[in-house]
Design an enzyme around this catalytic site. Sequence first.
Site, PDB file in Angstrom:
ATOM      1  N   ARG A  52      -1.261  63.280  51.154  1.00  0.00           N
ATOM      2  CA  ARG A  52      -0.345  62.408  50.389  1.00  0.00           C
ATOM      3  C   ARG A  52      -1.137  61.276  49.728  1.00  0.00           C
ATOM      4  O   ARG A  52      -2.333  61.101  50.010  1.00  0.00           O
ATOM      5  CB  ARG A  52       0.794  61.870  51.251  1.00  0.00           C
ATOM      6  CG  ARG A  52       0.368  61.088  52.457  1.00  0.00           C
ATOM      7  CD  ARG A  52       1.549  60.859  53.403  1.00  0.00           C
ATOM      8  NE  ARG A  52       1.120  60.270  54.658  1.00  0.00           N
ATOM      9  CZ  ARG A  52       1.150  58.970  54.925  1.00  0.00           C
ATOM     10  NH1 ARG A  52       1.626  58.129  54.046  1.00  0.00           N
ATOM     11  NH2 ARG A  52       0.715  58.512  56.078  1.00  0.00           N
ATOM     12  N   ALA A 111      -9.112  59.092  54.203  1.00  0.00           N
ATOM     13  CA  ALA A 111      -8.112  58.699  55.210  1.00  0.00           C
ATOM     14  C   ALA A 111      -8.290  57.228  55.567  1.00  0.00           C
ATOM     15  O   ALA A 111      -9.413  56.761  55.762  1.00  0.00           O
ATOM     16  CB  ALA A 111      -8.264  59.564  56.459  1.00  0.00           C
ATOM     17  N   GLY A 112      -7.189  56.518  55.638  1.00  0.00           N
ATOM     18  CA  GLY A 112      -7.287  55.098  55.982  1.00  0.00           C
ATOM     19  C   GLY A 112      -5.930  54.533  56.319  1.00  0.00           C
ATOM     20  O   GLY A 112      -4.893  55.101  55.963  1.00  0.00           O
ATOM     21  N   THR A 127      -3.635  50.600  57.181  1.00  0.00           N
ATOM     22  CA  THR A 127      -3.589  49.128  57.242  1.00  0.00           C
ATOM     23  C   THR A 127      -2.781  48.738  58.480  1.00  0.00           C
ATOM     24  O   THR A 127      -1.842  49.454  58.861  1.00  0.00           O
ATOM     25  CB  THR A 127      -2.884  48.528  56.006  1.00  0.00           C
ATOM     26  OG1 THR A 127      -1.641  49.213  55.814  1.00  0.00           O
ATOM     27  CG2 THR A 127      -3.714  48.631  54.747  1.00  0.00           C
ATOM     28  N   GLN A 129      -8.630  39.467  51.401  1.00  0.00           N
ATOM     29  CA  GLN A 129      -7.182  39.379  51.259  1.00  0.00           C
ATOM     30  C   GLN A 129      -6.580  38.758  52.511  1.00  0.00           C
ATOM     31  O   GLN A 129      -6.938  39.147  53.637  1.00  0.00           O
ATOM     32  CB  GLN A 129      -6.581  40.776  51.022  1.00  0.00           C
ATOM     33  CG  GLN A 129      -5.068  40.818  50.913  1.00  0.00           C
ATOM     34  CD  GLN A 129      -4.534  40.016  49.736  1.00  0.00           C
ATOM     35  OE1 GLN A 129      -4.593  38.788  49.717  1.00  0.00           O
ATOM     36  NE2 GLN A 129      -4.004  40.695  48.735  1.00  0.00           N
ATOM     37  N   TYR A 185      -8.897  45.153  57.879  1.00  0.00           N
ATOM     38  CA  TYR A 185      -9.041  46.130  56.782  1.00  0.00           C
ATOM     39  C   TYR A 185     -10.259  45.800  55.913  1.00  0.00           C
ATOM     40  O   TYR A 185     -11.056  46.675  55.578  1.00  0.00           O
ATOM     41  CB  TYR A 185      -7.756  46.109  55.965  1.00  0.00           C
ATOM     42  CG  TYR A 185      -7.660  47.136  54.862  1.00  0.00           C
ATOM     43  CD1 TYR A 185      -7.304  48.452  55.132  1.00  0.00           C
ATOM     44  CD2 TYR A 185      -7.887  46.779  53.531  1.00  0.00           C
ATOM     45  CE1 TYR A 185      -7.179  49.384  54.109  1.00  0.00           C
ATOM     46  CE2 TYR A 185      -7.765  47.702  52.508  1.00  0.00           C
ATOM     47  CZ  TYR A 185      -7.414  49.013  52.802  1.00  0.00           C
ATOM     48  OH  TYR A 185      -7.294  49.931  51.785  1.00  0.00           O
ATOM     49  N   TYR A 191      -4.697  48.078  43.799  1.00  0.00           N
ATOM     50  CA  TYR A 191      -3.387  48.463  44.345  1.00  0.00           C
ATOM     51  C   TYR A 191      -2.866  49.709  43.613  1.00  0.00           C
ATOM     52  O   TYR A 191      -2.785  49.733  42.383  1.00  0.00           O
ATOM     53  CB  TYR A 191      -2.408  47.298  44.241  1.00  0.00           C
ATOM     54  CG  TYR A 191      -2.743  46.214  45.248  1.00  0.00           C
ATOM     55  CD1 TYR A 191      -2.108  46.185  46.482  1.00  0.00           C
ATOM     56  CD2 TYR A 191      -3.717  45.254  44.982  1.00  0.00           C
ATOM     57  CE1 TYR A 191      -2.439  45.222  47.431  1.00  0.00           C
ATOM     58  CE2 TYR A 191      -4.058  44.284  45.917  1.00  0.00           C
ATOM     59  CZ  TYR A 191      -3.410  44.271  47.140  1.00  0.00           C
ATOM     60  OH  TYR A 191      -3.751  43.326  48.074  1.00  0.00           O
TER      61      TYR A 191
HETATM   62  P1  NDP Z   1      -1.401  56.656  52.445  1.00  0.00           P
HETATM   63  O1  NDP Z   1      -0.919  55.741  53.507  1.00  0.00           O
HETATM   64  O2  NDP Z   1      -0.479  57.113  51.375  1.00  0.00           O
HETATM   65  O3  NDP Z   1      -2.041  57.971  53.141  1.00  0.00           O
HETATM   66  C1  NDP Z   1      -2.974  57.827  54.179  1.00  0.00           C
HETATM   67  C2  NDP Z   1      -3.611  59.163  54.452  1.00  0.00           C
HETATM   68  O4  NDP Z   1      -4.575  59.006  55.510  1.00  0.00           O
HETATM   69  C3  NDP Z   1      -2.616  60.210  54.954  1.00  0.00           C
HETATM   70  O5  NDP Z   1      -3.033  61.453  54.488  1.00  0.00           O
HETATM   71  C4  NDP Z   1      -2.758  60.136  56.461  1.00  0.00           C
HETATM   72  O6  NDP Z   1      -2.378  61.325  57.147  1.00  0.00           O
HETATM   73  C5  NDP Z   1      -4.258  59.886  56.587  1.00  0.00           C
HETATM   74  N1  NDP Z   1      -4.600  59.235  57.844  1.00  0.00           N
HETATM   75  C6  NDP Z   1      -4.196  58.019  58.280  1.00  0.00           C
HETATM   76  N2  NDP Z   1      -4.680  57.772  59.506  1.00  0.00           N
HETATM   77  C7  NDP Z   1      -5.405  58.867  59.852  1.00  0.00           C
HETATM   78  C8  NDP Z   1      -6.141  59.228  61.016  1.00  0.00           C
HETATM   79  N3  NDP Z   1      -6.246  58.409  62.066  1.00  0.00           N
HETATM   80  N4  NDP Z   1      -6.750  60.437  61.044  1.00  0.00           N
HETATM   81  C9  NDP Z   1      -6.656  61.270  59.979  1.00  0.00           C
HETATM   82  N5  NDP Z   1      -5.991  60.996  58.854  1.00  0.00           N
HETATM   83  C10 NDP Z   1      -5.361  59.800  58.805  1.00  0.00           C
HETATM   84  O7  NDP Z   1      -2.697  55.965  51.858  1.00  0.00           O
HETATM   85  P2  NDP Z   1      -3.210  55.823  50.340  1.00  0.00           P
HETATM   86  O8  NDP Z   1      -3.157  57.132  49.671  1.00  0.00           O
HETATM   87  O9  NDP Z   1      -2.559  54.657  49.742  1.00  0.00           O
HETATM   88  O10 NDP Z   1      -4.725  55.396  50.621  1.00  0.00           O
HETATM   89  C11 NDP Z   1      -5.776  56.333  50.689  1.00  0.00           C
HETATM   90  C12 NDP Z   1      -7.083  55.574  50.870  1.00  0.00           C
HETATM   91  O11 NDP Z   1      -7.251  54.655  49.806  1.00  0.00           O
HETATM   92  C13 NDP Z   1      -7.134  54.738  52.155  1.00  0.00           C
HETATM   93  O12 NDP Z   1      -8.424  54.771  52.696  1.00  0.00           O
HETATM   94  C14 NDP Z   1      -6.798  53.352  51.669  1.00  0.00           C
HETATM   95  O13 NDP Z   1      -7.313  52.358  52.508  1.00  0.00           O
HETATM   96  C15 NDP Z   1      -7.449  53.352  50.318  1.00  0.00           C
HETATM   97  N6  NDP Z   1      -6.897  52.392  49.370  1.00  0.00           N
HETATM   98  C16 NDP Z   1      -5.566  52.424  49.038  1.00  0.00           C
HETATM   99  C17 NDP Z   1      -5.061  51.514  48.145  1.00  0.00           C
HETATM  100  C18 NDP Z   1      -3.630  51.496  47.754  1.00  0.00           C
HETATM  101  O14 NDP Z   1      -3.223  50.520  47.082  1.00  0.00           O
HETATM  102  N7  NDP Z   1      -2.818  52.492  48.071  1.00  0.00           N
HETATM  103  C19 NDP Z   1      -5.924  50.488  47.539  1.00  0.00           C
HETATM  104  C20 NDP Z   1      -7.305  50.560  47.945  1.00  0.00           C
HETATM  105  C21 NDP Z   1      -7.752  51.483  48.827  1.00  0.00           C
HETATM  106  P3  NDP Z   1      -0.835  61.527  57.651  1.00  0.00           P
HETATM  107  O15 NDP Z   1       0.005  61.745  56.423  1.00  0.00           O
HETATM  108  O16 NDP Z   1      -0.887  62.723  58.549  1.00  0.00           O
HETATM  109  O17 NDP Z   1      -0.464  60.275  58.361  1.00  0.00           O
END
Ligand code: NDP
Length: 237
Positions: free
Chosen positions: A11, A82-83, A85, A140, A146, A178
Site C-alpha cells: 500500500r 517499509a516504515g 510513525t 519535525q 522517526y 508529505y
Molecule cells: P503506509 O503507512 O501507507 O504503509 C506502510 C507500509 O510499511 C505497509 O506496507 C506496511 O505493511 C509496511 N510495514 C509497516 N511496518 C512494518 C513492519 N514492521 N514490517 C514489515 N512491513 C511493515 O506508509 P507510506 O506509504 O506513507 O510510507 C512508505 C515509506 O515512505 C515509509 O518508510 C515512510 O516512512 C516513508 N515516507 C512517507 C511519507 C508520507 O508522507 N507518506 C513521507 C516521507 C517518507 P502492512 O500494510 O502489512 O501494515
Amino acid sequence: MRRVLVTGGNRGIGAAICLCLKKLGYDVIGSYHANHEQVAAFSKEHDIPFYGFDVANPSETEKKLQEILKNHGAIDCLVHNAGITRDGFFHKMTLERWQEVLHTNLFSCFQVTHPLLQGMRERNFGRLVYVTSVNAVKGQIGQTNYCAAKAGLIGFVKSLALENANKNITVNAIAPGYTGTDMVSAMDESVLAKIIETIPAKRLAKPEEIADSVAFLLSDKASYITGTTLHINGGMY
Ligand code: NDP
C-alpha cells in the site's frame, strides 16, 4: 529481467513503486507486515507475489528472505520502503515507541540488506534504494524517533555506497515530502492543512511521483549515482 524486492509494497508509496516497476518489466516481489486480506487481493489483482514478515524482527526477516531467494532466485534490486510513525513529544515518549520506530525504520536495514548483498557483490550488480523522509533532514516536532531513524538511514546509505561502489552496486536514498497515503491520512486534519500551507507546491506528493524517482535510481541511467539522497518534496526542503 531484473528482480526487485520492495518492502512494504502492498500500500501507499510501496504499492506505487511495485506497480511502476512491474509496468517497466521488473520481476517484482513485495513484502508486507500484517495486512493479510488486503495483500491477498492486491497480489492477485497485480500478479505480484507477497511475503509477510516483520522487518523489525531479525530472525523472521532472515528466514523469509532465504525463502524468497530459494523460491525466486537472485534479487538484483532492493527498495526498503517499509516504515512507521509513532509520533509524540519526546518528553512524553515511551521507550517502547522510541524502540518500535528505530527497529522498524532503521535497524531493519541490517536484516533486509545483509542476505541480499553478498549475492549482489558476487554477481557484480546491485541497486539498493532506502526510503527516508524530508523530516530526516528538516526535523519535525513530535518525530524525534522517526527523524533519528530516517537520518540514520542517510548515513547508512552513504557508507554502504562507498563499500560497494567498485562492485557495480549503487546505494541511494529517496526522501519524500508529505505524500498522500494512509500514513498521512492518519494525521490530524488541521495539522495536515497547516503543513500543506508550508509546502511551496501547496499540495501533497502523489505516491506515483515518488515511485518514478525510485525507478530512475534503479535504472541504468542512474548507474553513476551512488551514496546520494534524492529529495522529492515540492520545494519544502
Ligand atoms: P503506509 O503507512 O501507507 O504503509 C506502510 C507500509 O510499511 C505497509 O506496507 C506496511 O505493511 C509496511 N510495514 C509497516 N511496518 C512494518 C513492519 N514492521 N514490517 C514489515 N512491513 C511493515 O506508509 P507510506 O506509504 O506513507 O510510507 C512508505 C515509506 O515512505 C515509509 O518508510 C515512510 O516512512 C516513508 N515516507 C512517507 C511519507 C508520507 O508522507 N507518506 C513521507 C516521507 C517518507 P502492512 O500494510 O502489512 O501494515
